[in-house]
Design an enzyme around this catalytic site. Structure first.
Site, PDB file in Angstrom:
ATOM      1  N   CYS A 149     -16.193 -30.328  22.532  1.00  0.00           N
ATOM      2  CA  CYS A 149     -16.073 -31.737  22.282  1.00  0.00           C
ATOM      3  C   CYS A 149     -14.940 -32.430  22.633  1.00  0.00           C
ATOM      4  O   CYS A 149     -15.084 -33.725  23.001  1.00  0.00           O
ATOM      5  CB  CYS A 149     -16.291 -32.174  20.747  1.00  0.00           C
ATOM      6  SG  CYS A 149     -15.202 -30.753  19.801  1.00  0.00           S
ATOM      7  N   HIS A 242     -12.215 -37.777  18.154  1.00  0.00           N
ATOM      8  CA  HIS A 242     -10.995 -36.991  18.767  1.00  0.00           C
ATOM      9  C   HIS A 242     -10.192 -38.007  19.435  1.00  0.00           C
ATOM     10  O   HIS A 242     -10.715 -38.610  20.739  1.00  0.00           O
ATOM     11  CB  HIS A 242     -11.462 -35.784  19.585  1.00  0.00           C
ATOM     12  CG  HIS A 242     -12.094 -34.669  18.983  1.00  0.00           C
ATOM     13  ND1 HIS A 242     -12.204 -34.489  17.563  1.00  0.00           N
ATOM     14  CD2 HIS A 242     -12.987 -33.387  19.351  1.00  0.00           C
ATOM     15  CE1 HIS A 242     -12.693 -33.490  17.266  1.00  0.00           C
ATOM     16  NE2 HIS A 242     -13.166 -32.948  18.204  1.00  0.00           N
TER      17      HIS A 242
HETATM   18  N1  LIG Z   1     -18.838 -30.072  15.420  1.00  0.00           N
HETATM   19  C1  LIG Z   1     -18.458 -30.696  16.357  1.00  0.00           C
HETATM   20  O1  LIG Z   1     -17.714 -31.540  16.802  1.00  0.00           O
HETATM   21  C2  LIG Z   1     -18.931 -29.733  17.696  1.00  0.00           C
HETATM   22  C3  LIG Z   1     -18.798 -30.318  19.112  1.00  0.00           C
HETATM   23  C4  LIG Z   1     -19.215 -29.664  20.288  1.00  0.00           C
HETATM   24  C5  LIG Z   1     -19.848 -28.417  19.988  1.00  0.00           C
HETATM   25  N2  LIG Z   1     -19.974 -27.857  18.816  1.00  0.00           N
HETATM   26  C6  LIG Z   1     -20.608 -26.335  18.527  1.00  0.00           C
HETATM   27  O2  LIG Z   1     -21.955 -26.822  18.190  1.00  0.00           O
HETATM   28  C7  LIG Z   1     -22.440 -25.605  17.412  1.00  0.00           C
HETATM   29  C8  LIG Z   1     -22.611 -25.997  15.949  1.00  0.00           C
HETATM   30  O3  LIG Z   1     -21.374 -26.686  15.334  1.00  0.00           O
HETATM   31  P1  LIG Z   1     -21.468 -27.322  13.938  1.00  0.00           P
HETATM   32  O4  LIG Z   1     -20.271 -28.026  13.970  1.00  0.00           O
HETATM   33  O5  LIG Z   1     -22.865 -28.152  13.705  1.00  0.00           O
HETATM   34  O6  LIG Z   1     -21.609 -25.994  12.974  1.00  0.00           O
HETATM   35  P2  LIG Z   1     -22.080 -25.992  11.537  1.00  0.00           P
HETATM   36  O7  LIG Z   1     -22.122 -27.344  10.786  1.00  0.00           O
HETATM   37  O8  LIG Z   1     -21.392 -25.032  10.789  1.00  0.00           O
HETATM   38  O9  LIG Z   1     -23.739 -25.451  11.667  1.00  0.00           O
HETATM   39  C9  LIG Z   1     -24.012 -24.312  12.117  1.00  0.00           C
HETATM   40  C10 LIG Z   1     -25.735 -24.217  11.854  1.00  0.00           C
HETATM   41  O10 LIG Z   1     -26.035 -22.921  12.695  1.00  0.00           O
HETATM   42  C11 LIG Z   1     -26.913 -22.300  11.516  1.00  0.00           C
HETATM   43  N3  LIG Z   1     -27.011 -20.753  11.518  1.00  0.00           N
HETATM   44  C12 LIG Z   1     -25.718 -20.192  11.306  1.00  0.00           C
HETATM   45  N4  LIG Z   1     -26.033 -18.829  11.466  1.00  0.00           N
HETATM   46  C13 LIG Z   1     -27.510 -18.670  11.559  1.00  0.00           C
HETATM   47  C14 LIG Z   1     -28.117 -17.832  12.136  1.00  0.00           C
HETATM   48  N5  LIG Z   1     -27.801 -16.352  12.041  1.00  0.00           N
HETATM   49  N6  LIG Z   1     -29.530 -18.242  12.473  1.00  0.00           N
HETATM   50  C15 LIG Z   1     -29.911 -19.373  12.288  1.00  0.00           C
HETATM   51  N7  LIG Z   1     -29.169 -20.472  12.077  1.00  0.00           N
HETATM   52  C16 LIG Z   1     -27.767 -20.154  11.924  1.00  0.00           C
HETATM   53  C17 LIG Z   1     -26.501 -22.908  10.218  1.00  0.00           C
HETATM   54  O11 LIG Z   1     -27.681 -22.532   9.131  1.00  0.00           O
HETATM   55  P3  LIG Z   1     -27.346 -22.301   7.660  1.00  0.00           P
HETATM   56  O12 LIG Z   1     -26.898 -23.474   6.906  1.00  0.00           O
HETATM   57  O13 LIG Z   1     -28.566 -21.918   7.307  1.00  0.00           O
HETATM   58  O14 LIG Z   1     -26.131 -21.279   7.520  1.00  0.00           O
HETATM   59  C18 LIG Z   1     -26.082 -24.394  10.530  1.00  0.00           C
HETATM   60  O15 LIG Z   1     -27.555 -24.810  10.744  1.00  0.00           O
HETATM   61  C19 LIG Z   1     -21.146 -24.660  17.561  1.00  0.00           C
HETATM   62  O16 LIG Z   1     -21.516 -23.826  18.426  1.00  0.00           O
HETATM   63  C20 LIG Z   1     -19.974 -25.525  17.741  1.00  0.00           C
HETATM   64  O17 LIG Z   1     -19.067 -24.884  18.441  1.00  0.00           O
HETATM   65  C21 LIG Z   1     -19.341 -28.471  17.609  1.00  0.00           C
END
Ligand SMILES: NC(=O)c1ccc[n+]([C@@H]2O[C@H](COP(=O)([O-])OP(=O)(O)OC[C@H]3O[C@@H](n4cnc5c(N)ncnc54)[C@H](OP(=O)(O)O)[C@@H]3O)[C@@H](O)[C@H]2O)c1
Length: 353
Positions: A149, A242
């Site tokens: 991001c 950010h």
């Molecule tokens: N936040 C940002 O600003 C941002 C920006 C760019 C990229 N990213 C990337 O995008 C991705 C998601 O980020 P986020 O911030 O949305 O994370 P998050 O809020 O922690 O969400 C993670 C998601 O993945 C699911 N998950 C975890 N383990 C799993 C499994 N074994 N099988 C299936 N689903 C599973 C979780 O489901 P449960 O609720 O069931 O655990 C939840 O829906 C990451 O790789 C991060 O690095 C984030």
């Protein structure tokens, strides 16, 4: 136009729910299923809601979360939007591509793989062609990633400047929102009234990914950009957006006024193709001496579907042979789900989906 059925992977997370927001009433795509881990199976989206600044439709809130199973998803969906953690994304996204699904991912696992595009449609739209080299392409499956991001917000104005003047060095310091750490993210006692000058692997990702994105596609490979890049990253008590301070050394020195002109003229491929989630102005240059600010500018971008997709730039100035500027982008929209949706729209325009 018949809408393409798409899956949302990680639908209980911050990025997953931004996907759901952007895919409600999308002109090209329709949500065919929302998926997460076994922990969330059978819960409705309404029961696990994290995005609170958007009013979802009741039928969306009533949709049940299913357990992620690649073969079952492939039967129902042509494409998948991934908001999975990096360790889970690696094998899951590969399995989906093998099943013939086009995957648009936010996770870091495949970003630096040679034949996987690290795509921002305004910055390097031609890199999308790399999917044709992937071993799964013949059955319709492939992986497209978007950058970290904080790198995304930087890459848009940096490409405008790189194309106009050439870049020799970029020194960047970030002030990153807590939503960038996922949900529930940083403990409140660590971040309220505080700044944390460390985000694991963030500086390394910024320093690596920018060279791939601003690289040139030549003979089916990306020739990495060569400028010097040094990043320092901090987490600040801001919900979304950010903020970054960049100091640039240009190949061809230029006054601030000329740099501003190049930033404002940057309106390339997605705007020409009129992709639904492309902001009319991908870079908005602020003239005030106290902008951009997360509270005022995180959701910059129009039309309504492109809210949060513009990068705001401000305080562009010269100093001792360098150009200094501030920039701000929405981390879960421009730097997250919005970036992937725009990538998929470009794939539709290029007849890859
Ligand atoms: N936040 C940002 O600003 C941002 C920006 C760019 C990229 N990213 C990337 O995008 C991705 C998601 O980020 P986020 O911030 O949305 O994370 P998050 O809020 O922690 O969400 C993670 C998601 O993945 C699911 N998950 C975890 N383990 C799993 C499994 N074994 N099988 C299936 N689903 C599973 C979780 O489901 P449960 O609720 O069931 O655990 C939840 O829906 C990451 O790789 C991060 O690095 C984030």
């Amino acid at each position: 136009m018949k809408k393409t059925q798409v899956a949302v992977l990680g639908a209980t997370g911050m990025i997953g729910q931004r996907f759901v927001q952007l895919l409600e009433d999308h002109p090209y795509f329709e949500i065919g299923g929302m998926y997460a881990s076994e922990r969330s199976e059978g819960k409705t989206l309404g029961e696990v809601l994290k995005v609170k600044d958007f009013r979802f439709k009741q039928e969306t809130l009533d949709t049940k979360i299913e357990v992620l199973e690649p073969m079952a998803i492939a039967k129902r969906c042509r494409a998948a939007f991934s908001g999975l953690p990096t360790d889970v994304a690696k094998d899951t996204e590969t399995a989906l591509a093998q099943e013939g699904v086009a995957v648009f991912s936010n996770a870091a696992s495949h970003r630096m793989t040679e034949d996987v595009p690290l795509l921002i449609p305004e910055v390097n739209p031609d890199h999308l062609e790399l999917v044709r080299s992937q071993s799964t392409f013949s059955n319709g499956g492939y992986i497209v990633t978007n950058a970290n991001c904080s790198t995304t917000g930087l890459a848009v104005p940096l490409q405008a400047i790189h194309q106009a003047f050439g870049l020799r060095s970029c020194f960047v310091s970030t002030y990153q929102a807590i939503s960038g750490a996922g949900y529930p993210g940083v403990p409140s006692l660590d971040i309220l009234g505080n700044v944390v000058p460390f985000i694991k692997n963030e500086e390394e990702k910024m320093e690596e990914e920018i060279h791939k994105m601003l690289g040139v596609l030549k003979d089916g490979r990306v020739d990495l950009a060569k400028f010097e890049m040094i990043a320092s990253c901090a987490r600040v008590p801001v919900v979304d957006g950010h903020l970054e301070s960049a100091v640039l050394k240009l190949e061809r020195e230029a006054p601030a006024a000329e740099v501003i002109k190049a930033l404002e003229a940057f309106g390339p491929e997605p705007q020409r193709l009129k992709l639904p989630t492309a902001p009319v102005h991908p870079i908005i240059v602020r003239r005030e001496d106290n902008r951009p600010q997360p509270a005022a500018d995180a959701f910059a971008g129009e039309p309504e579907r492109a809210r949060g997709m513009a990068v705001s730039v401000g305080r562009v100035r010269e100093s001792k042979g360098y150009i200094k500027l501030w920039l701000l982008s929405h981390n879960t929209l421009r730097g997250g789900a919005g970036g992937s949706v725009l990538n998929a729209e470009l794939a539709v325009a290029k007849k890859l989906l």
